[in-house]
Design a protein around this motif. Structure first.
Motif, PDB file in Angstrom:
ATOM      1  N   LEU A  45      13.758  -3.447  26.418  1.00  9.08           N
ATOM      2  CA  LEU A  45      15.161  -3.287  26.052  1.00  9.08           C
ATOM      3  C   LEU A  45      16.058  -3.702  27.219  1.00  9.08           C
ATOM      4  CD1 LEU A  45      14.890   0.185  24.293  1.00  9.08           C
ATOM      5  CD2 LEU A  45      15.026  -2.070  23.184  1.00  9.08           C
ATOM      6  N   ARG A  46      17.317  -3.884  26.934  1.00  7.43           N
ATOM      7  CA  ARG A  46      18.298  -4.251  27.933  1.00  7.43           C
ATOM      8  C   ARG A  46      19.514  -3.312  27.787  1.00  7.43           C
ATOM      9  NH1 ARG A  46      14.348  -6.382  29.064  1.00  7.43           N
ATOM     10  NH2 ARG A  46      13.880  -8.600  29.375  1.00  7.43           N
ATOM     11  N   PRO A  47      20.315  -3.159  28.831  1.00  7.63           N
ATOM     12  CA  PRO A  47      21.558  -2.397  28.642  1.00  7.63           C
ATOM     13  C   PRO A  47      22.371  -2.995  27.504  1.00  7.63           C
ATOM     14  CG  PRO A  47      21.159  -2.815  30.968  1.00  7.63           C
ATOM     15  CD  PRO A  47      20.136  -3.622  30.226  1.00  7.63           C
ATOM     16  N   GLY A  48      22.724  -2.170  26.550  1.00  5.33           N
ATOM     17  CA  GLY A  48      23.443  -2.655  25.377  1.00  5.33           C
ATOM     18  C   GLY A  48      22.560  -3.067  24.218  1.00  5.33           C
ATOM     19  N   SER A  49      21.230  -2.869  24.329  1.00  2.00           N
ATOM     20  CA  SER A  49      20.340  -3.220  23.225  1.00  2.00           C
ATOM     21  C   SER A  49      20.661  -2.397  21.986  1.00  2.00           C
ATOM     22  CB  SER A  49      18.879  -2.986  23.623  1.00  2.00           C
ATOM     23  OG  SER A  49      18.398  -4.017  24.446  1.00  2.00           O
ATOM     24  N   HIS A  50      20.469  -3.031  20.827  1.00  2.55           N
ATOM     25  CA  HIS A  50      20.621  -2.366  19.525  1.00  2.55           C
ATOM     26  C   HIS A  50      19.596  -2.999  18.591  1.00  2.55           C
ATOM     27  CE1 HIS A  50      23.528  -0.656  16.276  1.00  2.55           C
ATOM     28  NE2 HIS A  50      22.293  -0.708  15.814  1.00  2.55           N
ATOM     29  N   VAL A  51      18.448  -2.331  18.423  1.00  3.79           N
ATOM     30  CA  VAL A  51      17.430  -2.876  17.526  1.00  3.79           C
ATOM     31  C   VAL A  51      17.972  -2.817  16.104  1.00  3.79           C
ATOM     32  CG1 VAL A  51      15.497  -2.367  19.051  1.00  3.79           C
ATOM     33  CG2 VAL A  51      16.229  -0.644  17.399  1.00  3.79           C
ATOM     34  N   ASP A  74       0.807  -1.220   0.000  1.00  8.34           N
ATOM     35  CA  ASP A  74       0.000   0.000   0.000  1.00  8.34           C
ATOM     36  C   ASP A  74       0.841   1.271   0.000  1.00  8.34           C
ATOM     37  OD1 ASP A  74       1.012   0.052   2.562  1.00  8.34           O
ATOM     38  OD2 ASP A  74      -0.934   0.112   3.580  1.00  8.34           O
ATOM     39  N   GLY A  75       2.148   1.121  -0.142  1.00  7.47           N
ATOM     40  CA  GLY A  75       3.034   2.281  -0.167  1.00  7.47           C
ATOM     41  C   GLY A  75       3.576   2.686   1.183  1.00  7.47           C
ATOM     42  N   THR A  76       3.231   1.944   2.232  1.00 10.90           N
ATOM     43  CA  THR A  76       3.771   2.221   3.557  1.00 10.90           C
ATOM     44  C   THR A  76       5.212   1.738   3.650  1.00 10.90           C
ATOM     45  OG1 THR A  76       1.624   2.060   4.667  1.00 10.90           O
ATOM     46  CG2 THR A  76       3.574   1.693   6.026  1.00 10.90           C
ATOM     47  N   LEU A  77       6.053   2.594   4.147  1.00 15.09           N
ATOM     48  CA  LEU A  77       7.432   2.213   4.435  1.00 15.09           C
ATOM     49  C   LEU A  77       7.601   2.147   5.943  1.00 15.09           C
ATOM     50  CD1 LEU A  77      10.314   1.687   3.207  1.00 15.09           C
ATOM     51  CD2 LEU A  77      10.797   4.094   3.771  1.00 15.09           C
ATOM     52  N   TRP A  78       8.027   0.973   6.422  1.00 18.48           N
ATOM     53  CA  TRP A  78       8.331   0.793   7.832  1.00 18.48           C
ATOM     54  C   TRP A  78       9.835   0.973   8.019  1.00 18.48           C
ATOM     55  CZ3 TRP A  78       4.210   0.467  10.910  1.00 18.48           C
ATOM     56  CH2 TRP A  78       3.009   0.017  10.366  1.00 18.48           C
ATOM     57  N   VAL A  79      10.211   1.836   8.958  1.00 18.25           N
ATOM     58  CA  VAL A  79      11.620   2.143   9.212  1.00 18.25           C
ATOM     59  C   VAL A  79      11.918   1.918  10.687  1.00 18.25           C
ATOM     60  CG1 VAL A  79      13.424   3.892   9.088  1.00 18.25           C
ATOM     61  CG2 VAL A  79      11.560   3.906   7.404  1.00 18.25           C
ATOM     62  N   LEU A  80      12.944   1.137  10.962  1.00 16.27           N
ATOM     63  CA  LEU A  80      13.385   0.916  12.335  1.00 16.27           C
ATOM     64  C   LEU A  80      14.581   1.805  12.607  1.00 16.27           C
ATOM     65  CD1 LEU A  80      13.034  -0.740  14.951  1.00 16.27           C
ATOM     66  CD2 LEU A  80      14.701  -2.363  14.012  1.00 16.27           C
ATOM     67  N   ASP A  81      14.447   2.697  13.592  1.00 23.47           N
ATOM     68  CA  ASP A  81      15.504   3.644  13.964  1.00 23.47           C
ATOM     69  C   ASP A  81      16.077   3.230  15.303  1.00 23.47           C
ATOM     70  OD1 ASP A  81      17.142   5.806  14.412  1.00 23.47           O
ATOM     71  OD2 ASP A  81      15.523   7.227  14.807  1.00 23.47           O
ATOM     72  N   SER A  82      17.369   2.905  15.320  1.00 22.55           N
ATOM     73  CA  SER A  82      18.002   2.474  16.569  1.00 22.55           C
ATOM     74  C   SER A  82      18.221   3.626  17.538  1.00 22.55           C
ATOM     75  CB  SER A  82      19.342   1.797  16.287  1.00 22.55           C
ATOM     76  OG  SER A  82      20.289   2.744  15.813  1.00 22.55           O
ATOM     77  N   GLY A  83      18.296   4.862  17.008  1.00 21.03           N
ATOM     78  CA  GLY A  83      18.575   6.012  17.859  1.00 21.03           C
ATOM     79  C   GLY A  83      20.019   6.115  18.300  1.00 21.03           C
ATOM     80  N   HIS A 129      26.416   5.329  20.708  1.00 21.84           N
ATOM     81  CA  HIS A 129      25.928   6.130  21.822  1.00 21.84           C
ATOM     82  C   HIS A 129      24.473   6.518  21.560  1.00 21.84           C
ATOM     83  CE1 HIS A 129      30.388   7.377  22.241  1.00 21.84           C
ATOM     84  NE2 HIS A 129      30.120   6.352  23.034  1.00 21.84           N
ATOM     85  N   PRO A 130      23.605   6.397  22.557  1.00 24.51           N
ATOM     86  CA  PRO A 130      22.195   6.742  22.333  1.00 24.51           C
ATOM     87  C   PRO A 130      22.004   8.241  22.134  1.00 24.51           C
ATOM     88  CG  PRO A 130      22.578   6.165  24.639  1.00 24.51           C
ATOM     89  CD  PRO A 130      23.840   5.858  23.910  1.00 24.51           C
ATOM     90  N   VAL A 131      21.374   8.588  21.034  1.00 26.15           N
ATOM     91  CA  VAL A 131      21.023   9.969  20.732  1.00 26.15           C
ATOM     92  C   VAL A 131      19.541  10.199  20.967  1.00 26.15           C
ATOM     93  CG1 VAL A 131      20.912  11.696  18.886  1.00 26.15           C
ATOM     94  CG2 VAL A 131      22.883  10.175  19.050  1.00 26.15           C
ATOM     95  N   ALA A 132      18.755   9.161  20.701  1.00 27.66           N
ATOM     96  CA  ALA A 132      17.310   9.217  20.869  1.00 27.66           C
ATOM     97  C   ALA A 132      16.820   7.819  21.194  1.00 27.66           C
ATOM     98  CB  ALA A 132      16.647   9.736  19.596  1.00 27.66           C
ATOM     99  N   PRO A 133      15.662   7.704  21.828  1.00 19.83           N
ATOM    100  CA  PRO A 133      15.109   6.368  22.064  1.00 19.83           C
ATOM    101  C   PRO A 133      14.819   5.677  20.730  1.00 19.83           C
ATOM    102  CG  PRO A 133      13.986   8.009  23.400  1.00 19.83           C
ATOM    103  CD  PRO A 133      14.825   8.762  22.414  1.00 19.83           C
ATOM    104  N   PRO A 134      15.000   4.363  20.667  1.00 21.88           N
ATOM    105  CA  PRO A 134      14.684   3.662  19.420  1.00 21.88           C
ATOM    106  C   PRO A 134      13.190   3.720  19.129  1.00 21.88           C
ATOM    107  CG  PRO A 134      15.134   2.097  21.181  1.00 21.88           C
ATOM    108  CD  PRO A 134      15.474   3.446  21.721  1.00 21.88           C
ATOM    109  N   LYS A 135      12.855   3.644  17.842  1.00 23.56           N
ATOM    110  CA  LYS A 135      11.440   3.761  17.466  1.00 23.56           C
ATOM    111  C   LYS A 135      11.187   3.102  16.125  1.00 23.56           C
ATOM    112  CE  LYS A 135      12.281   8.510  15.797  1.00 23.56           C
ATOM    113  NZ  LYS A 135      13.650   8.621  16.365  1.00 23.56           N
TER     114      LYS A 135
END
Length: 376
Positions: free
Chosen positions: A161-167, A118-127, A133-139
């Motif tokens: 999430l856990r310490p050290g998580s990287h989605v 349907d034209g939807t793009l799903w994007v996973l942002d690790s932040g 280094h975390p700049v923003a919460p993942p989303k």
């Protein structure tokens, strides 16, 4: 996509690696077919002289959305739209890739893309920035590609999430998002309609890298010059949404039913017993699935592309020295397979902190619809 663990090679001998694989039933034996000879023709369709593209989505009109995660060490926006004439611009717009924008309204490091019919793009942002280094919460971000607008975001619940998580990888189906945590092996299931998020299969052996990655005939090493151990980052979902495929880059490939993952009454013990060793893949840079259920694998160890049919016939369709670390491919409804070459073993994360990519990086296209059916 990549957060590495480092181990000297002697730490994980083969016998130990085999002993800690899950006791799950393997699938029926695959049926190898002779490699295509000559290889399928590849056509160069795009080049980069500055960004490392690790994934892409191809729109029906031929435009491409290109993914360059922060950890590649390359400058520029994490998402880029390339039009059919070769011009590029930040996607969905400049504000969403501007460091001055509030973190909740910008993409820091796009790790995984999925384009829906349907034209939807799903994007996973690790932040996470280039140094993890975390700049923003993942989303998880939902974008309407027809209007280039963000329609909704789902912050990843800190509780899963856990310490050290990287989605690192995402696929959406049956009203849920399935998200791989590569930093601390686990699978996050997000109910898109009702909101609950659950963490499943924590440290499950099928999600945990058991050995290093081989690329170009060498063990891939991290900044400490130790074997880079990368947990599950590769993920795909069957066209009917029934099956989830996943693996660490080193392999092997596993499969599990999405009905089990979305059922809150299923226990962790039942999930542990429900994974299936689907295929002993070589080290992969990515995979994609066609409408008929055929999986396409990018083999970084030999610069090859393989297909694995729904009938479990396995065949190499391309081997080419130009495929230096082929990354996450994409296939269109018409069977056009697009493969970005990323040379990730020459990026700072895997090359002593130095960028040694040999530009330009090229995206190739293969017309899989024109290929002969695999014959055993």
């Amino acid at each position: 996509m990549f957060r590495t663990r480092s181990f000297p090679l002697r730490v994980i001998p083969a016998a130990l690696a085999l002993s800690i694989l899950p006791a799950t039933p393997p699938a029926m034996a695959a049926k190898p077919a002779p490699p295509l000879d000559p290889s399928a023709p590849m056509v160069a369709v795009a080049e980069s002289t500055s960004q490392v593209w690790t994934a892409l989505a191809v729109l029906p009109d031929g435009r491409m959305i290109l993914d360059s995660p922060a950890w590649t060490g390359a400058p520029g926006p994490t998402l880029t739209l390339r039009d059919t004439g070769g011009a590029t611009r930040p996607f969905p717009n400049a504000a969403w890739t501007d460091p001055a924008t509030a973190p909740e309204h910008r993409l820091v490091s796009a790790e995984s893309l999925q384009l829906a019919d349907d034209g939807t793009l799903w994007v996973l942002d690790s932040g996470l920035d280039a140094a993890d280094h975390p700049v923003a919460p993942p989303k998880l971000v939902q974008i309407d590609t027809r209007s280039a607008t963000v329609t909704r975001t789902w912050p990843i619940d800190p509780a899963v999430l856990r310490p050290g998580s990287h989605v690192a990888g995402v696929r959406v189906g049956r009203g849920h998002a399935f998200i791989l945590d590569s930093g601390v092996p686990g699978l996050i299931v997000l109910d898109l309609d009702h909101g609950p998020q659950r963490r499943l299969m924590d440290h499950h052996p099928s999600l945990t890298a058991q050995h290093p990655i081989i690329a170009g005939g060498h063990v891939v090493r991290d900044g400490s010059d130790r074997a880079a151990i990368v947990n599950a980052t590769e993920i795909e979902i069957s066209p009917d949404g029934q099956w989830l495929y996943y693996q660490p880059p080193c392999g092997p490939l596993y499969r599990i039913g999405t009905d089990l993952l979305t059922d809150p009454t299923i226990t962790s013990f039942e999930l542990d017993d429900s994974t299936t060793l689907w295929y002993k893949t070589p080290p992969l840079g990515g995979m994609t699935v066609a409408r008929d259920g055929t999986l396409y694998f990018d083999d970084v160890s030999t610069g090859s592309i393989f297909r694995f049919t729904a009938g479990r016939v396995y065949q190499r369709i391309v081997v080419d020295p130009r495929l230096r670390w082929p990354a996450a491919p994409a296939i269109t409804a018409a069977g056009q397979l697009y493969i970005p070459t990323a040379q990730l073993d020459r990026t700072p994360r895997f090359n002593h902190g130095q960028m040694a990519v040999q530009w330009p990086l090229t995206i190739y296209r293969i017309d899989t619809a024109a290929l002969p059916a695999p014959v055993r």
